[in-house]
Design an enzyme around this catalytic site. Structure first.
Site, PDB file in Angstrom:
ATOM      1  N   CYS A 136       0.839  -1.205   0.000  1.00  0.00           N
ATOM      2  CA  CYS A 136       0.000   0.000   0.000  1.00  0.00           C
ATOM      3  C   CYS A 136       0.869   1.248   0.000  1.00  0.00           C
ATOM      4  CB  CYS A 136      -0.951   0.003   1.196  1.00  0.00           C
ATOM      5  SG  CYS A 136      -2.349  -1.140   1.049  1.00  0.00           S
TER       6      CYS A 136
ATOM      7  N   HIS B 219      -0.783 -10.263  -4.466  1.00  0.00           N
ATOM      8  CA  HIS B 219       0.119  -9.915  -5.560  1.00  0.00           C
ATOM      9  C   HIS B 219       0.523 -11.182  -6.291  1.00  0.00           C
ATOM     10  CE1 HIS B 219       2.771 -10.855  -2.153  1.00  0.00           C
ATOM     11  NE2 HIS B 219       3.706 -11.154  -3.043  1.00  0.00           N
TER      12      HIS B 219
ATOM     13  N   HIS C 233       3.636 -12.900  -8.818  1.00  0.00           N
ATOM     14  CA  HIS C 233       5.008 -12.847  -9.297  1.00  0.00           C
ATOM     15  C   HIS C 233       4.989 -13.287 -10.752  1.00  0.00           C
ATOM     16  CE1 HIS C 233       6.963 -12.717  -5.235  1.00  0.00           C
ATOM     17  NE2 HIS C 233       5.784 -13.213  -4.903  1.00  0.00           N
TER      18      HIS C 233
END
Length: 116
Positions: A9, A102, A104
């Site tokens: 964030c 997230h 990769h």
């Protein structure tokens, strides 16, 4: 909404530096600071979602967009033709270290299975 103690964030809010490769109103893609492959990007939704376990129907468009951006970046970076890996680590046993969803994007070398 951003979480004040979340590393990603803070990167999204430009409070911490990162090498940005792609950005739109929903997604940020940055170079991993400890790459595991010649190409190693992190694709981060700007909306704070702690993990894949936290997604709901309202996130369907965002999740699809993440996949499309990963494919687009793989093509732009020249790793699409030979292949690449898109990885999400979910939860501590899954290897998730930062609790902000997230992916990769890894490529630029041949990868084995199971992952090393």
């Amino acid at each position: 909404m951003a979480k004040p103690d979340c590393l990603f964030c803070k990167i999204v809010q430009k409070e911490l530096p990162a090498e940005v490769v792609y950005e739109d109103d929903q997604i940020l893609a940055i170079k991993d600071i400890d790459p595991a492959a010649p190409v190693h990007l992190l694709l981060i939704p700007k909306m704070h979602i702690a993990s894949l376990n936290e997604i709901h129907n309202e996130h369907l468009e965002l999740m699809g967009r993440l996949q499309m951006i990963a494919s687009q970046l793989a093509k732009e970076l020249g790793i699409a033709e030979k292949g690449y890996r898109l990885v999400n680590n979910c939860g501590s046993w899954g290897g998730q270290a930062i609790f902000h969803l997230h992916y990769h994007l890894l490529g630029g070398k041949e990868m084995g299975w199971p992952p090393e």
